[in-house]
Design a protein around this motif. Sequence first.
Motif, PDB file in Angstrom:
ATOM      1  N   THR A 151      46.971  14.550  19.119  1.00  0.00           N
ATOM      2  CA  THR A 151      48.170  14.311  18.544  1.00  0.00           C
ATOM      3  C   THR A 151      49.156  15.324  19.019  1.00  0.00           C
ATOM      4  N   ALA A 152      48.678  16.503  19.070  1.00  0.00           N
ATOM      5  CA  ALA A 152      49.575  17.817  19.606  1.00  0.00           C
ATOM      6  C   ALA A 152      48.664  18.597  20.499  1.00  0.00           C
ATOM      7  N   GLY A 153      49.005  19.645  21.148  1.00  0.00           N
ATOM      8  CA  GLY A 153      47.903  20.166  21.855  1.00  0.00           C
ATOM      9  C   GLY A 153      47.344  19.668  23.367  1.00  0.00           C
ATOM     10  N   LYS A 154      46.459  20.657  23.625  1.00  0.00           N
ATOM     11  CA  LYS A 154      45.913  20.046  24.928  1.00  0.00           C
ATOM     12  C   LYS A 154      44.509  20.152  24.851  1.00  0.00           C
ATOM     13  N   VAL A 155      43.875  19.445  25.856  1.00  0.00           N
ATOM     14  CA  VAL A 155      42.459  19.624  25.990  1.00  0.00           C
ATOM     15  C   VAL A 155      42.039  19.906  27.594  1.00  0.00           C
ATOM     16  N   PHE A 156      41.216  20.815  27.833  1.00  0.00           N
ATOM     17  CA  PHE A 156      41.112  21.100  29.311  1.00  0.00           C
ATOM     18  C   PHE A 156      39.576  20.929  29.250  1.00  0.00           C
ATOM     19  N   ILE A 157      39.109  20.640  30.499  1.00  0.00           N
ATOM     20  CA  ILE A 157      37.517  20.334  30.962  1.00  0.00           C
ATOM     21  C   ILE A 157      37.628  20.810  32.399  1.00  0.00           C
ATOM     22  N   ASP A 158      36.844  21.898  32.476  1.00  0.00           N
ATOM     23  CA  ASP A 158      36.627  22.293  33.751  1.00  0.00           C
ATOM     24  C   ASP A 158      37.843  23.058  34.244  1.00  0.00           C
ATOM     25  N   GLY A 159      38.759  23.515  33.600  1.00  0.00           N
ATOM     26  CA  GLY A 159      40.064  23.960  33.975  1.00  0.00           C
ATOM     27  C   GLY A 159      41.244  23.053  34.182  1.00  0.00           C
ATOM     28  N   ARG A 160      40.806  21.933  34.031  1.00  0.00           N
ATOM     29  CA  ARG A 160      41.892  20.779  34.195  1.00  0.00           C
ATOM     30  C   ARG A 160      42.287  20.171  32.953  1.00  0.00           C
ATOM     31  N   ASP A 161      43.544  19.942  32.941  1.00  0.00           N
ATOM     32  CA  ASP A 161      44.199  19.385  31.679  1.00  0.00           C
ATOM     33  C   ASP A 161      44.026  17.857  31.639  1.00  0.00           C
ATOM     34  N   VAL A 162      43.069  17.503  30.751  1.00  0.00           N
ATOM     35  CA  VAL A 162      42.619  16.054  30.711  1.00  0.00           C
ATOM     36  C   VAL A 162      43.512  15.098  29.694  1.00  0.00           C
ATOM     37  N   THR A 163      44.685  15.974  28.936  1.00  0.00           N
ATOM     38  CA  THR A 163      45.191  15.386  27.954  1.00  0.00           C
ATOM     39  C   THR A 163      45.757  13.813  28.027  1.00  0.00           C
ATOM     40  N   ASP A 164      45.985  13.727  29.460  1.00  0.00           N
ATOM     41  CA  ASP A 164      46.929  12.527  29.902  1.00  0.00           C
ATOM     42  C   ASP A 164      46.211  11.706  30.802  1.00  0.00           C
ATOM     43  N   ALA A 165      44.900  12.110  31.173  1.00  0.00           N
ATOM     44  CA  ALA A 165      44.283  11.282  32.040  1.00  0.00           C
ATOM     45  C   ALA A 165      44.112   9.923  32.097  1.00  0.00           C
ATOM     46  N   GLN A 166      44.349   9.235  33.008  1.00  0.00           N
ATOM     47  CA  GLN A 166      44.438   7.688  33.194  1.00  0.00           C
ATOM     48  C   GLN A 166      43.745   7.128  34.149  1.00  0.00           C
ATOM     49  N   GLY A 167      43.285   5.859  34.132  1.00  0.00           N
ATOM     50  CA  GLY A 167      42.930   4.964  35.302  1.00  0.00           C
ATOM     51  C   GLY A 167      41.409   5.482  35.887  1.00  0.00           C
ATOM     52  N   THR A 168      41.323   5.855  37.302  1.00  0.00           N
ATOM     53  CA  THR A 168      40.429   6.288  38.002  1.00  0.00           C
ATOM     54  C   THR A 168      39.830   7.776  37.490  1.00  0.00           C
ATOM     55  N   GLU A 169      41.006   8.589  37.406  1.00  0.00           N
ATOM     56  CA  GLU A 169      40.730   9.981  36.803  1.00  0.00           C
ATOM     57  C   GLU A 169      39.901   9.994  35.419  1.00  0.00           C
ATOM     58  N   LEU A 170      40.558   9.329  34.675  1.00  0.00           N
ATOM     59  CA  LEU A 170      39.632   9.072  33.317  1.00  0.00           C
ATOM     60  C   LEU A 170      38.346   8.629  33.464  1.00  0.00           C
ATOM     61  N   ARG A 171      38.070   7.649  34.139  1.00  0.00           N
ATOM     62  CA  ARG A 171      36.933   7.011  34.385  1.00  0.00           C
ATOM     63  C   ARG A 171      35.874   8.141  34.978  1.00  0.00           C
TER      64      ARG A 171
END
Length: 333
Positions: free
Chosen positions: A58-78
Motif C-alpha cells: 500500500t506504501a513503501g517499496k519491495v526490492f528483489i536483487d537490488g531492483r525495485d519490483v513494486t510496480d513490475a508489470q507484464g513480461t518483467e512481472l512474469r
Amino acid sequence: MIRFAAASKSYSVGGKLVPALHPVDLTIEAGEVFGIIGHSGAGKSTMLRLVNLLERPTAGKVFIDGRDVTDAQGTELRRLRSGIGMIFQHFNLLASRTVAENVAFPLRLHAGTDGAGVTARVSELLDLVGLSEHAHKYPAQLSGGQKQRVGIARALANRPGILLCDEATSALDPQTTASVLELLADINRRLGLTIVLITHEMDVIRRVCDRVAVLDAGRVVELGTVADVFLHPQHATTRRFVAEADHREGRGPEFPVDGPLYRLSFRGQATYSPLLSRVVRDTGVEYNLLSGRVDRIKDTPYGQLTLAMHGERLDEALAQIRAAGVDIEEVAR
Ligand SMILES: Nc1ncnc2c1ncn2[C@@H]1O[C@H](COP(=O)(O)OP(=O)(O)OP(=O)(O)O)[C@@H](O)[C@H]1O
Ligand SMILES: [Mg+2]
C-alpha cells in the motif's frame, strides 16, 4: 536479495482500509534461510505475498536483487515470478496428475524446454528430493511428507533464486517435519538458494533458519540471528514462542530452593567443556539444576540451564563462568 523499505499493506474491508502489515524495513540476504514467526493473523502470508508479487504494498517499496519490483508489470512481472518458488501447507498438487507430471507442469508452462529437456529435469528434481521411485504415483498414493517433497521439486523446477515456504510443515507429524526441514536445509546448502520460511513453531525456526523476524499484529517486534533470539528473547511474544518450544511455562521452580536463580546459555565449543563441574570444584559453590536443554540451533550445539546457586564465593564462580564465554542472566522467581 529481498528488501522491504517501509513496505506496508492494508486491505480494504467493507470500504475501510485495515492495516495487515505496518511499515516494515528488513533485508533478507542472498543464500540465507530467513524465518518469519507469528501467531495467526500476524501478517506472515501478507509479507510473503509482497515478495512473490501477488500483492503490492500500500506504501513503501519491495526490492528483489537490488531492483525495485513494486510496480513490475507484464513480461518483467512474469520473469520475476518465475524466479520465485513457493510451497504451501496443503501442498496444492494436481490430484489427476502423477508425481512426474506435477513436477513437469511449471517446466511446460515455461517456454524454451523441449520434451527431452523436461524429462531429464524432472528426473533430476525427483532425485534431489528422494522420490525417483514414486514418479508414476498419484498424489493420493503418497504420504504427507512425500507430497511436500513433490511440492518442493515442483517449486524448484525453473531454478528459482528464492524459495518461499508458507507453513510448509504444519500439516506434517514431527518426524516428517524433521525430514522435510532437513531437505530444505540441504537444498539451501547445495543450491545456495535463499529461503524464506513462515511458521508458528519456534522449533522449525531453530532447526533450519539463520535469522528470524517475529511478527506481532502486523509489526516486526524482534529481529536477529536465531541463536540470539532463541536464547535471549526480548519481546513477550517471542518469549512465549520460545517457552512453547521448550515445553516450559516460563514459571519459577515448583519447590523451594536456596539461592538466586540463574540461566546459563552457552553455544558452540563451550557446550563440550566440563565448565560447571570445574567451577564448582574450584569455588565450592553449590547448585540445584532446575531445568535444562542441550540441543542444536541449525548446526551449532547450544545448552541452556537454569540453576539455583549459593555459596560464599558465588560472585567468583559467576565470573569464572562468564569468562568462559557463557551468558548468565539472573532469573526472577
Ligand atoms: N485479502 C484480504 N482481505 C482483507 N483482509 C485480509 C486479506 N488477507 C489477509 N487479511 C487480513 O490481514 C491480516 C494478516 O493476514 P495474514 O494472512 O498475512 O496472516 P498470517 O500471519 O499469515 O496468519 P495465518 O497464520 O493464520 O496464516 C489478518 O487480519 C487477515 O484477516
Ligand atoms: Mg498465513
